[in-house]
Design a protein around this motif. Structure first.
Motif, PDB file in Angstrom:
ATOM      1  N   VAL A  34      49.946  49.555  41.159  1.00 33.04           N
ATOM      2  CA  VAL A  34      49.926  50.311  39.901  1.00 33.04           C
ATOM      3  C   VAL A  34      48.677  51.185  39.890  1.00 33.04           C
ATOM      4  O   VAL A  34      47.552  50.679  39.967  1.00 33.04           O
ATOM      5  N   THR A  35      48.866  52.479  39.784  1.00 35.79           N
ATOM      6  CA  THR A  35      47.779  53.436  39.981  1.00 35.79           C
ATOM      7  C   THR A  35      46.602  53.196  39.044  1.00 35.79           C
ATOM      8  O   THR A  35      45.441  53.135  39.478  1.00 35.79           O
ATOM      9  N   ASN A  36      46.879  53.082  37.742  1.00 32.20           N
ATOM     10  CA  ASN A  36      45.786  52.913  36.778  1.00 32.20           C
ATOM     11  C   ASN A  36      44.987  51.641  37.044  1.00 32.20           C
ATOM     12  O   ASN A  36      43.756  51.636  36.962  1.00 32.20           O
ATOM     13  N   SER A  37      45.684  50.568  37.357  1.00 29.95           N
ATOM     14  CA  SER A  37      44.994  49.312  37.639  1.00 29.95           C
ATOM     15  C   SER A  37      44.203  49.395  38.934  1.00 29.95           C
ATOM     16  O   SER A  37      43.094  48.862  39.037  1.00 29.95           O
ATOM     17  N   ARG A  38      44.766  50.063  39.936  1.00 28.18           N
ATOM     18  CA  ARG A  38      44.070  50.193  41.222  1.00 28.18           C
ATOM     19  C   ARG A  38      42.777  50.997  41.073  1.00 28.18           C
ATOM     20  O   ARG A  38      41.762  50.686  41.706  1.00 28.18           O
ATOM     21  N   ARG A  39      42.783  52.011  40.223  1.00 27.23           N
ATOM     22  CA  ARG A  39      41.584  52.817  40.014  1.00 27.23           C
ATOM     23  C   ARG A  39      40.472  52.023  39.339  1.00 27.23           C
ATOM     24  O   ARG A  39      39.291  52.274  39.577  1.00 27.23           O
ATOM     25  N   LEU A  40      40.860  51.098  38.476  1.00 28.62           N
ATOM     26  CA  LEU A  40      39.865  50.300  37.754  1.00 28.62           C
ATOM     27  C   LEU A  40      39.395  49.077  38.539  1.00 28.62           C
ATOM     28  O   LEU A  40      38.385  48.476  38.182  1.00 28.62           O
ATOM     29  N   SER A  41      40.117  48.699  39.567  1.00 30.54           N
ATOM     30  CA  SER A  41      39.801  47.482  40.308  1.00 30.54           C
ATOM     31  C   SER A  41      38.663  47.713  41.283  1.00 30.54           C
ATOM     32  O   SER A  41      38.570  48.765  41.917  1.00 30.54           O
ATOM     33  N   ARG A  42      37.812  46.700  41.397  1.00 23.65           N
ATOM     34  CA  ARG A  42      36.721  46.728  42.358  1.00 23.65           C
ATOM     35  C   ARG A  42      36.975  45.683  43.442  1.00 23.65           C
ATOM     36  O   ARG A  42      37.875  44.847  43.312  1.00 23.65           O
ATOM     37  N   ALA A  43      36.173  45.725  44.466  1.00 19.91           N
ATOM     38  CA  ALA A  43      36.345  44.774  45.569  1.00 19.91           C
ATOM     39  C   ALA A  43      36.212  43.337  45.063  1.00 19.91           C
ATOM     40  O   ALA A  43      36.913  42.432  45.527  1.00 19.91           O
ATOM     41  N   ALA A  44      35.299  43.122  44.108  1.00 15.83           N
ATOM     42  CA  ALA A  44      35.094  41.767  43.572  1.00 15.83           C
ATOM     43  C   ALA A  44      36.355  41.236  42.902  1.00 15.83           C
ATOM     44  O   ALA A  44      36.625  40.024  42.945  1.00 15.83           O
ATOM     45  N   ASP A  45      37.136  42.116  42.274  1.00 16.36           N
ATOM     46  CA  ASP A  45      38.372  41.671  41.615  1.00 16.36           C
ATOM     47  C   ASP A  45      39.366  41.114  42.630  1.00 16.36           C
ATOM     48  O   ASP A  45      39.999  40.077  42.399  1.00 16.36           O
ATOM     49  N   TYR A  46      39.501  41.793  43.747  1.00 16.10           N
ATOM     50  CA  TYR A  46      40.405  41.318  44.792  1.00 16.10           C
ATOM     51  C   TYR A  46      39.868  40.044  45.439  1.00 16.10           C
ATOM     52  O   TYR A  46      40.634  39.125  45.758  1.00 16.10           O
ATOM     53  N   LEU A  47      38.554  39.989  45.633  1.00 12.90           N
ATOM     54  CA  LEU A  47      37.958  38.809  46.256  1.00 12.90           C
ATOM     55  C   LEU A  47      38.210  37.565  45.422  1.00 12.90           C
ATOM     56  O   LEU A  47      38.595  36.511  45.959  1.00 12.90           O
ATOM     57  N   LEU A  48      38.011  37.667  44.126  1.00 13.73           N
ATOM     58  CA  LEU A  48      38.220  36.509  43.253  1.00 13.73           C
ATOM     59  C   LEU A  48      39.676  36.051  43.269  1.00 13.73           C
ATOM     60  O   LEU A  48      39.960  34.844  43.345  1.00 13.73           O
ATOM     61  N   LEU A  49      40.601  37.007  43.207  1.00 13.29           N
ATOM     62  CA  LEU A  49      42.017  36.646  43.229  1.00 13.29           C
ATOM     63  C   LEU A  49      42.406  35.996  44.559  1.00 13.29           C
ATOM     64  O   LEU A  49      43.174  35.024  44.594  1.00 13.29           O
ATOM     65  N   LEU A  50      41.859  36.511  45.655  1.00 13.32           N
ATOM     66  CA  LEU A  50      42.164  35.930  46.964  1.00 13.32           C
ATOM     67  C   LEU A  50      41.582  34.517  47.086  1.00 13.32           C
ATOM     68  O   LEU A  50      42.224  33.618  47.652  1.00 13.32           O
ATOM     69  N   LEU A  51      40.371  34.310  46.578  1.00 14.47           N
ATOM     70  CA  LEU A  51      39.783  32.963  46.607  1.00 14.47           C
ATOM     71  C   LEU A  51      40.651  31.979  45.829  1.00 14.47           C
ATOM     72  O   LEU A  51      40.927  30.863  46.296  1.00 14.47           O
ATOM     73  N   ILE A  52      41.076  32.386  44.643  1.00  9.20           N
ATOM     74  CA  ILE A  52      41.903  31.498  43.817  1.00  9.20           C
ATOM     75  C   ILE A  52      43.245  31.242  44.488  1.00  9.20           C
ATOM     76  O   ILE A  52      43.758  30.112  44.482  1.00  9.20           O
ATOM     77  N   LEU A  53      43.820  32.288  45.097  1.00  8.37           N
ATOM     78  CA  LEU A  53      45.095  32.116  45.801  1.00  8.37           C
ATOM     79  C   LEU A  53      44.931  31.152  46.978  1.00  8.37           C
ATOM     80  O   LEU A  53      45.787  30.275  47.205  1.00  8.37           O
ATOM     81  N   ASN A  54      43.848  31.292  47.727  1.00 10.16           N
ATOM     82  CA  ASN A  54      43.581  30.371  48.838  1.00 10.16           C
ATOM     83  C   ASN A  54      43.488  28.927  48.352  1.00 10.16           C
ATOM     84  O   ASN A  54      44.016  28.004  48.990  1.00 10.16           O
ATOM     85  N   ILE A  55      42.803  28.735  47.232  1.00 11.41           N
ATOM     86  CA  ILE A  55      42.626  27.379  46.690  1.00 11.41           C
ATOM     87  C   ILE A  55      43.966  26.784  46.281  1.00 11.41           C
ATOM     88  O   ILE A  55      44.275  25.627  46.602  1.00 11.41           O
ATOM     89  N   PHE A  56      44.770  27.572  45.576  1.00  8.09           N
ATOM     90  CA  PHE A  56      46.059  27.067  45.089  1.00  8.09           C
ATOM     91  C   PHE A  56      47.003  26.746  46.250  1.00  8.09           C
ATOM     92  O   PHE A  56      47.629  25.675  46.276  1.00  8.09           O
ATOM     93  N   VAL A  57      47.130  27.671  47.191  1.00 11.27           N
ATOM     94  CA  VAL A  57      48.076  27.481  48.290  1.00 11.27           C
ATOM     95  C   VAL A  57      47.649  26.318  49.179  1.00 11.27           C
ATOM     96  O   VAL A  57      48.469  25.454  49.539  1.00 11.27           O
ATOM     97  N   SER A  58      46.366  26.263  49.541  1.00 11.01           N
ATOM     98  CA  SER A  58      45.900  25.182  50.417  1.00 11.01           C
ATOM     99  C   SER A  58      45.993  23.831  49.721  1.00 11.01           C
ATOM    100  O   SER A  58      46.348  22.816  50.341  1.00 11.01           O
ATOM    101  N   GLY A  59      45.676  23.793  48.433  1.00 10.07           N
ATOM    102  CA  GLY A  59      45.784  22.533  47.692  1.00 10.07           C
ATOM    103  C   GLY A  59      47.222  22.051  47.591  1.00 10.07           C
ATOM    104  O   GLY A  59      47.495  20.849  47.712  1.00 10.07           O
TER     105      GLY A  59
END
Length: 246
Positions: free
Chosen positions: A135-160
């Motif tokens: 989504v263009t508007n969301s992608r423009r507002l997103s920073r690297a930290a936003d993706y990092l946090l989501l990936l960390l949480i996804l890793n935790i959920f999937v591995s658990g």
């Protein structure tokens, strides 16, 4: 003892927990101090504290705040928050680690319920990641930290989730080491990222309300020193008159 268990039940986890608690405590004190300072400076000291408390409680019920135009995003966000709060705080294995480190525990929720919440959380995180990417508007507002946090949480959920399955194709100790390292990284980042709203949220409504109680007629005061410091500034009426003549 496996490496992941040493990390989870040893001094490393104690250090992470200390940084987490002290960091969140610091943010809470600074935010409360700023709000108190604003209240002292405000011209109107009659704040509706009961109404603010009610609004805070209502905002804690996310189903009342679904975004109609982004219903999918709202539901995914709610799924993510419910998964993090309930699974992380009421999983028996997590409570055992807490008991071993600081001697505090409470009643756990049965595993089948937590399994479903984990799956719902995984779907929510995946949706939020794709939303930020496509989504263009969301992608423009997103920073690297936003993706990092989501990936960390996804890793935790999937591995658990995989660690608790009999059909798990990944070696258990390696998977739990991955799960533990991601979890500790997320805890360390919490006081320094937007996740800190987990404890600052109750103060948000108060801070917003205080912002509307400025000193009466204070809006025009910054103009006066500006005009006084510039005696040769243009007279707007004269400029307008010259413009009409032209």
């Amino acid at each position: 003892m496996p490496v992941w268990m040493f990390l989870a039940k040893g001094p490393a986890f104690t250090l992470v927990l200390t940084v987490l608690l002290l960091g969140l405590l610091r943010l809470t004190i600074l935010t409360a101090w700023d709000i108190l300072a604003a209240i002292r400076r405000a011209g109107d000291h009659h704040l509706p504290y009961r109404q603010i408390a009610l609004q805070t409680v209502l905002w804690l019920l996310p189903f009342n705040k679904l975004h109609r135009k982004r219903a999918g995003y709202s539901l995914a966000s709610i799924s993510l928050h419910l998964g993090i709060l309930i699974v992380s705080l009421f999983l028996g294995n997590h409570l055992d680690i807490l008991q071993d480190n600081i001697g505090i525990t409470w009643t756990a929720i049965t595993k089948p319920i937590l399994d479903w919440l984990t799956l719902i959380g995984i779907l929510g995180i995946a949706f939020l990641l794709l939303y930020r990417l496509y989504v263009t508007n969301s992608r423009r507002l997103s920073r690297a930290a936003d993706y990092l946090l989501l990936l960390l949480i996804l890793n935790i959920f999937v591995s658990g989730y995989l660690a608790g399955r009999a059909w798990n194709p990944v070696p258990y100790d390696g998977l739990m080491l991955f799960h533990t390292l991601n979890g500790m990284a997320l805890l360390l980042l919490t006081p320094f990222t937007k996740i800190a709203h987990c404890v600052l949220f109750p103060l948000i409504r108060l801070g917003t309300e205080v912002a509307w109680h400025f000193v009466p007629q204070n809006g025009g005061r910054p103009v006066q020193p500006l005009n006084e410091s510039q005696p040769d500034a243009f007279n707007l009426k004269e400029v307008a008159a010259q413009g009409r003549k032209i």
